[in-house]
Design a protein around this motif. Structure first.
Motif, PDB file in Angstrom:
ATOM      1  N   GLU A 286       0.833  -1.199   0.000  1.00 25.55           N
ATOM      2  CA  GLU A 286       0.000   0.000   0.000  1.00 25.55           C
ATOM      3  C   GLU A 286       0.872   1.255   0.000  1.00 25.55           C
ATOM      4  O   GLU A 286       0.556   2.247  -0.666  1.00 25.55           O
ATOM      5  CB  GLU A 286      -0.931  -0.016   1.214  1.00 25.55           C
ATOM      6  N   LYS A 287       1.970   1.204   0.741  1.00 26.45           N
ATOM      7  CA  LYS A 287       2.894   2.343   0.750  1.00 26.45           C
ATOM      8  C   LYS A 287       3.470   2.589  -0.648  1.00 26.45           C
ATOM      9  O   LYS A 287       3.612   3.738  -1.081  1.00 26.45           O
ATOM     10  CB  LYS A 287       4.032   2.098   1.749  1.00 26.45           C
ATOM     11  N   LEU A 288       3.808   1.506  -1.342  1.00 26.28           N
ATOM     12  CA  LEU A 288       4.359   1.647  -2.688  1.00 26.28           C
ATOM     13  C   LEU A 288       3.312   2.216  -3.644  1.00 26.28           C
ATOM     14  O   LEU A 288       3.625   3.055  -4.496  1.00 26.28           O
ATOM     15  CB  LEU A 288       4.860   0.290  -3.190  1.00 26.28           C
ATOM     16  N   ARG A 291       3.114   5.807  -2.932  1.00 21.42           N
ATOM     17  CA  ARG A 291       4.346   6.465  -3.378  1.00 21.42           C
ATOM     18  C   ARG A 291       4.287   6.739  -4.883  1.00 21.42           C
ATOM     19  O   ARG A 291       4.671   7.813  -5.350  1.00 21.42           O
ATOM     20  CB  ARG A 291       5.546   5.573  -3.040  1.00 21.42           C
ATOM     21  N   ASN A 292       3.790   5.770  -5.634  1.00 23.83           N
ATOM     22  CA  ASN A 292       3.646   5.972  -7.078  1.00 23.83           C
ATOM     23  C   ASN A 292       2.632   7.071  -7.383  1.00 23.83           C
ATOM     24  O   ASN A 292       2.800   7.840  -8.336  1.00 23.83           O
ATOM     25  CB  ASN A 292       3.223   4.665  -7.756  1.00 23.83           C
ATOM     26  N   LEU A 293       1.578   7.153  -6.561  1.00 21.64           N
ATOM     27  CA  LEU A 293       0.584   8.210  -6.760  1.00 21.64           C
ATOM     28  C   LEU A 293       1.180   9.589  -6.493  1.00 21.64           C
ATOM     29  O   LEU A 293       0.847  10.562  -7.172  1.00 21.64           O
ATOM     30  CB  LEU A 293      -0.625   7.983  -5.845  1.00 21.64           C
ATOM     31  N   ILE A 302       8.179  -0.451  -9.988  1.00 20.28           N
ATOM     32  CA  ILE A 302       7.551  -1.752 -10.195  1.00 20.28           C
ATOM     33  C   ILE A 302       8.549  -2.854  -9.855  1.00 20.28           C
ATOM     34  O   ILE A 302       9.754  -2.697 -10.053  1.00 20.28           O
ATOM     35  CB  ILE A 302       7.055  -1.933 -11.650  1.00 20.28           C
ATOM     36  N   THR A 303       8.033  -3.949  -9.336  1.00 23.30           N
ATOM     37  CA  THR A 303       8.888  -5.102  -9.060  1.00 23.30           C
ATOM     38  C   THR A 303       8.954  -5.987 -10.306  1.00 23.30           C
ATOM     39  O   THR A 303       8.172  -5.824 -11.246  1.00 23.30           O
ATOM     40  CB  THR A 303       8.333  -5.930  -7.887  1.00 23.30           C
TER      41      THR A 303
END
Length: 326
Positions: A286-288, A291-293, A302-303
């Motif tokens: 959710e943090k990622l 962060r992208n937003l 992206i992984t």
């Protein structure tokens, strides 16, 4: 009918038919008449297109008087099938009709008032050529679509094998991303490896889109973590994001120079590829996302698993298959 041109290169049609020769009690094929219209070039073209339409509807073969006329006749068939022809209806109104795009054409107007039965007929060489060109275009599109699907499948297989290998090779994973830009999306067609921005920076990859624009990519190892156990971004992630921001800032301030090397390098998007999704918790995922937003998709982290799953979803969409999890 025989397609020809007169001494002024004006198109005309010879009407050939059978007559009965009473002297010999036999049928003979003779030249009955020819179309001859004193009109403008546009009006003459309309007459020829109309006559060709009638030949299709009433199953009258059309031949060339000589081979050099093939291109001219093909032009009229193109006009007929692409733009239609005119007829006067029972109310003396000029209406436009169009032959259906089938090998045994039917014909209808915009309101479907006029229909014709499909009957076997003879095709002129130029008409066959017209259909051949259409068929080749359709086959070309199918070939291109199948190439995209096959390319995506190959990229998926190689990325999956590389990630699931016990002796995972990071160089091999980067090679897969280089060879298969489609893993980032169908809009990408080419990868420029190790592209320099002046003497200061060097991007791992520059991705070229179908529309000629470019995006930049920073590749980090799949073994690196995106977040720490405490839920903070790792130094590897922060460093990679900073790399992207440095490149984007350099491109913005040196746009003319940057476009000397890559012509359509306008305000690119930046990707960071790093780590594995299974190392993320629900909280850090959710943090990622947030962060992208925050970066408003100017930079997207992206992984390797994200690449894999996105590509699988794309393949299922293109092939009409459901994923195994559905």
């Amino acid at each position: 009918m025989i397609f020809d041109v007169d001494q002024n290169d004006r198109p005309l049609l010879h009407i050939i038919g059978y007559t009965f020769n009473s002297s010999y009690n036999s049928l003979e094929m003779v030249h009955l008449l020819q179309t001859s219209v004193e009109a403008s070039s546009d009006e003459l073209d309309r007459v020829i297109v109309h006559e060709l339409a009638m030949s299709v509807i009433y199953n009258i073969p059309v031949f060339l008087n000589h081979d050099e006329l093939e291109e001219s006749l093909s032009k009229y068939y193109n006009q007929l099938y692409e733009h239609g022809f005119q007829l006067i209806n029972e109310n003396y109104e000029v209406k436009k009709y169009k032959l259906l795009d089938t090998l045994v054409p039917d014909f209808v107007d915009q309101k479907g008032e006029l229909t014709g039965e499909k009957i076997p007929r003879i095709y002129s060489f130029s008409e066959v050529k017209y259909y051949k060109n259409i068929l080749m275009e359709k086959l070309k599109k199918l070939d291109n679509a199948q190439y995209v699907i096959n390319n995506l499948k190959d990229g998926l297989n190689e990325l999956s094998e590389g990630l699931n290998s016990f002796s995972r090779n990071e160089n091999r994973l980067q090679e897969v991303l280089t060879n298969y830009p489609i893993l980032f999306g169908t809009e990408y067609i080419e990868v420029l490896d190790k592209h320099s921005f002046g003497s200061e920076y060097e991007a791992d990859y520059v991705l070229k889109r179908y529309n000629g624009l470019y995006d930049v990519v920073e590749i980090e190892a799949s073994t690196l973590n995106v977040y720490t156990k405490q839920g903070n971004p790792t130094s590897a992630l922060v460093h990679a994001e900073q790399q992207i921001m440095d490149w984007l800032e350099w491109i913005e301030h040196n746009n003319s120079y940057a476009r000397d090397k890559i012509q359509e390098l306008y305000s690119p998007k930046g990707y960071v590829v790093i780590g594995r999704s299974n190392a993320l918790t629900l909280e850090t995922k959710e943090k990622l996302r947030r962060r992208n937003l925050v970066f408003r998709y100017k930079i997207e982290v992206i992984t390797y698993d994200d690449l894999l799953e996105n590509a699988k979803s794309l393949l299922n969409l293109l092939t009409g298959n459901k994923s195994e999890d559905d």
